[in-house]
Write a protein that holds these residues in place. Structure first.
Motif, PDB file in Angstrom:
ATOM      1  N   ALA A   1       6.194 -20.450  13.804  1.00 55.01           N
ATOM      2  CA  ALA A   1       7.303 -19.203  13.459  1.00 55.01           C
ATOM      3  C   ALA A   1       6.757 -18.133  12.729  1.00 55.01           C
ATOM      4  O   ALA A   1       7.289 -17.004  13.270  1.00 55.01           O
ATOM      5  N   PRO A   2       6.041 -17.997  11.596  1.00 59.87           N
ATOM      6  CA  PRO A   2       5.552 -16.666  11.153  1.00 59.87           C
ATOM      7  C   PRO A   2       4.878 -15.953  12.063  1.00 59.87           C
ATOM      8  O   PRO A   2       5.115 -14.493  12.304  1.00 59.87           O
ATOM      9  N   ILE A   3       4.124 -16.414  13.125  1.00 63.61           N
ATOM     10  CA  ILE A   3       3.419 -15.620  14.241  1.00 63.61           C
ATOM     11  C   ILE A   3       4.253 -15.224  15.043  1.00 63.61           C
ATOM     12  O   ILE A   3       4.184 -13.923  15.598  1.00 63.61           O
ATOM     13  N   ALA A   4       5.312 -15.814  15.467  1.00 66.44           N
ATOM     14  CA  ALA A   4       6.369 -15.486  16.503  1.00 66.44           C
ATOM     15  C   ALA A   4       7.284 -14.334  15.896  1.00 66.44           C
ATOM     16  O   ALA A   4       7.834 -13.655  16.726  1.00 66.44           O
ATOM     17  N   VAL A   5       7.153 -14.216  14.659  1.00 66.32           N
ATOM     18  CA  VAL A   5       8.164 -13.311  13.935  1.00 66.32           C
ATOM     19  C   VAL A   5       7.124 -11.701  13.605  1.00 66.32           C
ATOM     20  O   VAL A   5       7.635 -10.926  13.923  1.00 66.32           O
ATOM     21  N   LEU A   6       6.068 -12.165  13.190  1.00 67.17           N
ATOM     22  CA  LEU A   6       5.349 -11.038  12.563  1.00 67.17           C
ATOM     23  C   LEU A   6       4.909 -10.095  13.889  1.00 67.17           C
ATOM     24  O   LEU A   6       4.717  -8.797  13.877  1.00 67.17           O
ATOM     25  N   VAL A   7       4.340 -10.695  14.852  1.00 68.18           N
ATOM     26  CA  VAL A   7       3.920  -9.835  16.167  1.00 68.18           C
ATOM     27  C   VAL A   7       5.026  -8.787  16.497  1.00 68.18           C
ATOM     28  O   VAL A   7       4.673  -7.746  16.746  1.00 68.18           O
ATOM     29  N   PRO A   8       6.191  -9.534  16.845  1.00 63.85           N
ATOM     30  CA  PRO A   8       7.169  -8.623  17.178  1.00 63.85           C
ATOM     31  C   PRO A   8       7.642  -7.515  16.255  1.00 63.85           C
ATOM     32  O   PRO A   8       7.792  -6.247  16.594  1.00 63.85           O
ATOM     33  N   THR A   9       7.581  -7.854  15.108  1.00 62.50           N
ATOM     34  CA  THR A   9       8.255  -6.904  13.838  1.00 62.50           C
ATOM     35  C   THR A   9       6.977  -5.954  13.766  1.00 62.50           C
ATOM     36  O   THR A   9       7.285  -4.770  13.641  1.00 62.50           O
ATOM     37  N   ALA A  10       5.616  -6.207  13.794  1.00 60.40           N
ATOM     38  CA  ALA A  10       4.759  -5.132  13.833  1.00 60.40           C
ATOM     39  C   ALA A  10       4.777  -4.229  14.906  1.00 60.40           C
ATOM     40  O   ALA A  10       4.667  -2.840  14.679  1.00 60.40           O
ATOM     41  N   VAL A  11       5.076  -4.580  16.114  1.00 57.92           N
ATOM     42  CA  VAL A  11       5.146  -3.700  17.125  1.00 57.92           C
ATOM     43  C   VAL A  11       6.573  -2.922  17.023  1.00 57.92           C
ATOM     44  O   VAL A  11       6.185  -1.515  17.145  1.00 57.92           O
ATOM     45  N   ILE A  12       7.472  -3.314  16.496  1.00 57.05           N
ATOM     46  CA  ILE A  12       8.745  -2.774  16.405  1.00 57.05           C
ATOM     47  C   ILE A  12       8.202  -1.473  15.244  1.00 57.05           C
ATOM     48  O   ILE A  12       8.756  -0.249  15.421  1.00 57.05           O
ATOM     49  N   MET A  13       7.829  -1.971  14.039  1.00 60.13           N
ATOM     50  CA  MET A  13       7.470  -1.094  12.954  1.00 60.13           C
ATOM     51  C   MET A  13       6.302   0.099  13.308  1.00 60.13           C
ATOM     52  O   MET A  13       6.764   1.112  12.973  1.00 60.13           O
ATOM     53  N   ARG A  14       5.654  -0.260  14.230  1.00 62.07           N
ATOM     54  CA  ARG A  14       4.673   0.723  14.532  1.00 62.07           C
ATOM     55  C   ARG A  14       5.221   1.785  15.425  1.00 62.07           C
ATOM     56  O   ARG A  14       5.218   2.889  15.411  1.00 62.07           O
ATOM     57  N   ARG A  15       6.309   1.344  16.463  1.00 61.05           N
ATOM     58  CA  ARG A  15       6.777   2.407  17.087  1.00 61.05           C
ATOM     59  C   ARG A  15       7.747   3.124  16.324  1.00 61.05           C
ATOM     60  O   ARG A  15       8.072   4.235  16.640  1.00 61.05           O
ATOM     61  N   LEU A  16       8.393   2.382  15.098  1.00 56.33           N
ATOM     62  CA  LEU A  16       9.261   3.396  14.448  1.00 56.33           C
ATOM     63  C   LEU A  16       8.817   4.127  13.631  1.00 56.33           C
ATOM     64  O   LEU A  16       8.962   5.627  13.344  1.00 56.33           O
ATOM     65  N   CYS A  17       7.422   3.923  13.230  1.00 57.68           N
ATOM     66  CA  CYS A  17       6.644   4.676  12.375  1.00 57.68           C
ATOM     67  C   CYS A  17       6.187   5.912  12.862  1.00 57.68           C
ATOM     68  O   CYS A  17       5.658   6.793  12.578  1.00 57.68           O
ATOM     69  N   SER A  18       5.806   5.883  14.182  1.00 55.83           N
ATOM     70  CA  SER A  18       5.325   6.914  14.963  1.00 55.83           C
ATOM     71  C   SER A  18       6.326   7.748  15.679  1.00 55.83           C
ATOM     72  O   SER A  18       5.873   8.884  16.187  1.00 55.83           O
ATOM     73  N   ASP A  19       7.558   7.528  15.423  1.00 56.43           N
ATOM     74  CA  ASP A  19       8.646   8.232  15.808  1.00 56.43           C
ATOM     75  C   ASP A  19       8.845   9.293  14.652  1.00 56.43           C
ATOM     76  O   ASP A  19       9.172   9.272  13.612  1.00 56.43           O
ATOM     77  N   PRO A  20       8.807  10.798  15.168  1.00 52.50           N
ATOM     78  CA  PRO A  20       9.092  11.816  14.016  1.00 52.50           C
ATOM     79  C   PRO A  20      10.391  11.919  13.436  1.00 52.50           C
ATOM     80  O   PRO A  20      10.569  12.205  12.398  1.00 52.50           O
ATOM     81  N   ARG A  21      11.513  11.513  14.350  1.00 55.86           N
ATOM     82  CA  ARG A  21      12.803  11.310  13.742  1.00 55.86           C
ATOM     83  C   ARG A  21      12.750  10.439  12.645  1.00 55.86           C
ATOM     84  O   ARG A  21      13.564  10.491  11.478  1.00 55.86           O
ATOM     85  N   PHE A  22      12.281   9.259  12.711  1.00 56.92           N
ATOM     86  CA  PHE A  22      12.059   8.260  11.891  1.00 56.92           C
ATOM     87  C   PHE A  22      11.483   8.557  10.427  1.00 56.92           C
ATOM     88  O   PHE A  22      11.893   8.392   9.263  1.00 56.92           O
ATOM     89  N   VAL A  23      10.104   9.104  10.745  1.00 56.63           N
ATOM     90  CA  VAL A  23       9.536   9.665   9.516  1.00 56.63           C
ATOM     91  C   VAL A  23      10.527  10.905   8.824  1.00 56.63           C
ATOM     92  O   VAL A  23      10.565  10.948   7.678  1.00 56.63           O
ATOM     93  N   ARG A  24      10.784  11.730   9.430  1.00 56.55           N
ATOM     94  CA  ARG A  24      12.085  12.655   8.991  1.00 56.55           C
ATOM     95  C   ARG A  24      13.082  12.190   8.087  1.00 56.55           C
ATOM     96  O   ARG A  24      13.159  12.517   6.947  1.00 56.55           O
ATOM     97  N   TRP A  25      13.720  11.151   8.602  1.00 57.20           N
ATOM     98  CA  TRP A  25      14.827  10.304   8.040  1.00 57.20           C
ATOM     99  C   TRP A  25      14.041   9.804   6.523  1.00 57.20           C
ATOM    100  O   TRP A  25      14.538   9.823   5.535  1.00 57.20           O
ATOM    101  N   LEU A  26      12.751   9.088   6.796  1.00 53.42           N
ATOM    102  CA  LEU A  26      12.201   8.626   5.431  1.00 53.42           C
ATOM    103  C   LEU A  26      11.907   9.595   4.451  1.00 53.42           C
ATOM    104  O   LEU A  26      12.187   9.418   3.109  1.00 53.42           O
ATOM    105  N   ASP A  27      11.546  10.754   4.826  1.00 58.62           N
ATOM    106  CA  ASP A  27      11.225  11.713   4.109  1.00 58.62           C
ATOM    107  C   ASP A  27      12.592  12.393   3.183  1.00 58.62           C
ATOM    108  O   ASP A  27      12.639  12.709   2.359  1.00 58.62           O
ATOM    109  N   GLU A  28      13.703  12.236   4.050  1.00 55.10           N
ATOM    110  CA  GLU A  28      14.867  12.764   3.445  1.00 55.10           C
ATOM    111  C   GLU A  28      15.404  11.700   2.540  1.00 55.10           C
ATOM    112  O   GLU A  28      15.872  12.005   1.381  1.00 55.10           O
TER     113      GLU A  28
END
Length: 70
Positions: A40-67
């Protein structure tokens, strides 16, 4: 990764893992829960890592975090 993204990631992983464990132990769908508890942790961590990588590379998400930090 900022502190907020880290907190969101940890809470998301914990919530999904708890839901997965509940499904495995509280429903008749599972016949071998120990193997699923290990997987279960492997099945959860892999997709979460992919989603977070895509989010953190999105400039809009980075700007939102900065705000949020201001």
């Amino acid at each position: 990764m900022t502190k907020l993204a880290h907190v969101i990631l940890c809470q998301l992983v914990a919530a999904i893992w708890i839901a997965a464990v509940w499904v495995l132990y509280c429903t008749p769908a599972c016949t071998h829960p120990i193997e699923h508890l290990i997987a279960a942790p492997i099945a959860v961590l892999v997709p979460t890592a992919v989603i977070m990588r895509r989010l953190c590379s999105d400039p809009r998400f980075v700007r939102w975090l900065d705000e949020l930090e201001k």
